[in-house]
Design a protein around this motif. Structure first.
Motif, short mmCIF file in Angstrom:
data_model
loop_
_atom_site.label_atom_id
_atom_site.label_comp_id
_atom_site.label_asym_id
_atom_site.label_seq_id
_atom_site.Cartn_x
_atom_site.Cartn_y
_atom_site.Cartn_z
N THR A 291 0.84 -1.20 0.00
CA THR A 291 0.00 0.00 0.00
C THR A 291 0.87 1.25 0.00
N ALA A 292 0.44 2.29 -0.71
CA ALA A 292 1.23 3.52 -0.83
C ALA A 292 1.39 4.21 0.52
N VAL A 293 2.60 4.70 0.75
CA VAL A 293 2.88 5.42 2.00
C VAL A 293 1.98 6.65 2.12
N ASN A 294 1.65 7.27 0.99
CA ASN A 294 0.82 8.48 1.01
C ASN A 294 -0.58 8.23 1.55
N CYS A 295 -0.96 6.97 1.68
CA CYS A 295 -2.27 6.67 2.26
C CYS A 295 -2.36 7.15 3.70
N ILE A 296 -1.21 7.22 4.39
CA ILE A 296 -1.24 7.76 5.75
C ILE A 296 -1.61 9.24 5.71
N ASN A 297 -1.22 9.94 4.63
CA ASN A 297 -1.62 11.34 4.48
C ASN A 297 -3.12 11.46 4.26
N LEU A 298 -3.70 10.49 3.54
CA LEU A 298 -5.15 10.49 3.34
C LEU A 298 -5.87 10.35 4.68
N THR A 299 -5.38 9.45 5.52
CA THR A 299 -6.02 9.26 6.83
C THR A 299 -5.84 10.49 7.71
N GLN A 300 -4.71 11.19 7.55
CA GLN A 300 -4.50 12.42 8.32
C GLN A 300 -5.41 13.53 7.81
N LEU A 301 -5.65 13.53 6.51
CA LEU A 301 -6.54 14.54 5.93
C LEU A 301 -7.98 14.33 6.39
N THR A 302 -8.41 13.07 6.43
CA THR A 302 -9.78 12.76 6.83
C THR A 302 -9.92 12.54 8.34
N ASP A 303 -8.76 12.48 9.04
CA ASP A 303 -8.76 12.23 10.50
C ASP A 303 -9.50 10.94 10.82
N ASN A 304 -9.17 9.90 10.09
CA ASN A 304 -9.86 8.62 10.24
C ASN A 304 -8.93 7.48 9.85
N TYR A 305 -8.96 6.38 10.62
CA TYR A 305 -8.19 5.17 10.32
C TYR A 305 -6.67 5.39 10.31
N GLN A 306 -6.16 6.34 11.09
CA GLN A 306 -4.73 6.60 11.07
C GLN A 306 -3.93 5.43 11.64
N GLU A 307 -4.34 4.91 12.79
CA GLU A 307 -3.60 3.81 13.40
C GLU A 307 -3.71 2.54 12.56
N GLU A 308 -4.89 2.28 12.02
CA GLU A 308 -5.07 1.09 11.20
C GLU A 308 -4.21 1.14 9.94
N MET A 309 -4.17 2.31 9.28
CA MET A 309 -3.36 2.44 8.08
C MET A 309 -1.88 2.32 8.40
N SER A 310 -1.47 2.84 9.56
CA SER A 310 -0.07 2.71 9.97
C SER A 310 0.32 1.24 10.10
N ALA A 311 -0.57 0.44 10.66
CA ALA A 311 -0.29 -1.00 10.81
C ALA A 311 -0.19 -1.68 9.44
N VAL A 312 -1.11 -1.34 8.53
CA VAL A 312 -1.08 -1.92 7.19
C VAL A 312 0.24 -1.59 6.49
N LEU A 313 0.67 -0.34 6.61
CA LEU A 313 1.91 0.08 5.96
C LEU A 313 3.13 -0.59 6.58
N PHE A 314 3.17 -0.66 7.91
CA PHE A 314 4.33 -1.25 8.58
C PHE A 314 4.50 -2.72 8.18
N TYR A 315 3.47 -3.51 8.36
CA TYR A 315 3.57 -4.93 8.02
C TYR A 315 3.72 -5.13 6.51
N GLY A 316 3.13 -4.24 5.73
CA GLY A 316 3.25 -4.36 4.28
C GLY A 316 4.68 -4.23 3.81
N TYR A 317 5.42 -3.27 4.37
CA TYR A 317 6.80 -3.07 3.91
C TYR A 317 7.75 -4.10 4.51
N VAL A 318 7.40 -4.67 5.64
CA VAL A 318 8.22 -5.77 6.17
C VAL A 318 8.09 -7.00 5.28
N VAL A 319 6.85 -7.34 4.92
CA VAL A 319 6.59 -8.54 4.12
C VAL A 319 7.01 -8.34 2.67
N SER A 320 6.96 -7.10 2.18
CA SER A 320 7.20 -6.86 0.76
C SER A 320 8.64 -7.12 0.34
#
Length: 404
Positions: A353-382
């Motif tokens: 998942t694109a790192v910029n998705c965390i900016n989307l969650t910051q813009l909407t003030d929603n799902y920030q922690e969940e997106m952080s987890a997706v990005l962290f595990y995504g880049y470890v596994v990738s």
């Protein structure tokens, strides 16, 4: 084809390097948050700066300076495959709802994690890594191509793909990740009607002012509707990064305007260089804020969304790369016989998942922690999965070009 396939270690280094640098910068943000150098308030302020200044400058400077009308026409496979991959990702995201028994909001979150993958930074990192290995020779289009020529061509393809991904990310992405109201709005006219019908004493009195008020209200329906349209357009669908991407499209469509800002002797070249310099800060700052966000991620929340994380990573790192690789290899005779173009098309369907998705969650003030987890595990596994994908792609390209 006289290029030999590099050994496993050189290709592993090229792909692992590009993914690892993302994790290392995130780790720096994590340490900064742990040492209280990046507090919650600082993190929010950085997010505001990224959304309103750094990211718009990054999008405008990269897209407007690298894409031309000729490029848009000759490289039609890039927007075509972008639409196809987006539709496939949307179907996979919608299917997650009944499969994982998710709410409508969580289904949209999963869909955003599948649709918006890392096309820019990961692809550019892979290209820079491959440039230093013999693997880059497999991606030659002309016999005289140098490694630098091959990579420059690939960068132009990536930036063209970036244009389409950012237009969609900062429009549809904001919609998918926005907060949903838990209390549906009650139509006010129905309430007043019920009160009036149920209690005659509550009927409004009719006097000499009543016709005037009714006339004023009915004489401006167009103004009221247009006001609603402007409000929706301004606050719900538009945001600074999307404005920047649309302005870049204007510059692409008007070559004289583009040359006035971006040519070597452009009068306003210092301005565009300043914009480019400001935009270069967006990626590292985004990664730092992502690491700081991970510091605040509770283990309980991470476990509660484990099924969503697993589904997003499976779609992003297994299903989509397989689909993209098969589609490109089967249709490669329909467009330019450039192995680099084939590679970029496959990478458009691959990666976390694109790192910029965390900016989307910051813009909407929603799902920030969940997106952080997706990005962290995504880049470890990738790291290992992208390495395997790259090995398969280069092996296929070598066989194709050898037999041709």
């Amino acid at each position: 084809m006289d290029a030999t396939l590099p050994d496993l270690s050189s290709i592993f280094f090229a792909s692992a390097q590009s993914c690892s640098q993302v994790l290392l910068v995130c780790f720096a943000g994590y340490l900064a948050a742990k040492l209280e150098l990046i507090t919650t308030n600082i993190q929010k302020n950085l997010s505001t700066l990224i959304i309103n200044i750094f990211m718009p400058c990054f999008l405008f400077s990269n897209v407007a300076s690298s894409v031309s009308p000729e490029t848009l026409l000759s490289l039609w496979p890039i927007p075509t495959y972008f639409v196809i991959f987006t539709l496939i990702g949307s179907v996979l995201g919608i299917f997650s709802g009944p499969l994982l028994k998710l709410t409508n909001s969580n289904t949209k979150f999963v869909t955003s994690g599948i649709i918006f993958n890392n096309v820019t930074s990961l692809s550019l990192g892979l290209l820079r890594g491959l440039e230093k290995t013999d693997a880059v020779l497999i991606l030659r289009w002309n016999p005289d191509d140098t490694p630098s020529d091959i990579v420059k061509r690939g960068i132009s393809y990536v930036l063209l793909a970036t244009l389409w991904t950012n237009l969609l990310r900062w429009s549809l992405g904001v919609y998918l990740l926005k907060k949903e109201s838990s209390h549906p709005l009650i139509p006010q006219h129905n309430v007043s009607t019920e009160i009036s019908d149920s209690d005659p004493s509550k009927h409004p009195d009719t006097n000499e002012m009543t016709p005037l008020l009714a006339s004023k209200r009915s004489s401006r329906p167009f103004v009221e509707k247009w006001s609603r349209v402007k409000t929706i357009f301004k606050f719900k669908f538009m945001n600074p990064p999307l404005y920047a991407a649309l302005i870049a499209m204007v510059f692409i469509s008007i070559p004289p305007l583009r040359s006035f800002f971006f040519s070597k002797k452009a009068p306003l070249l210092p301005l565009t260089q300043a914009i480019e310099f400001i935009g270069s800060v967006s990626v590292p700052l985004t990664l730092l804020t992502l690491g700081a966000q991970l510091k605040n991620l509770s283990s309980s929340k991470s476990k509660s969304i484990a099924n969503m994380i697993a589904y997003v990573l499976t779609c992003r790192l297994v299903i989509m790369p397989v689909i993209g690789t098969v589609m490109v290899l089967l249709t490669k005779h329909w467009y330019l016989s450039d192995p680099m173009l084939w590679l970029i098309l496959i990478l458009m369907a691959s990666g976390p998942t694109a790192v910029n998705c965390i900016n989307l969650t910051q813009l909407t003030d929603n799902y920030q922690e969940e997106m952080s987890a997706v990005l962290f595990y995504g880049y470890v596994v990738s790291i290992p999965l992208v390495t395997i994908l790259l090995m398969v792609i280069l092996s296929c390209f070598k066989e194709i070009l050898y037999f041709n």
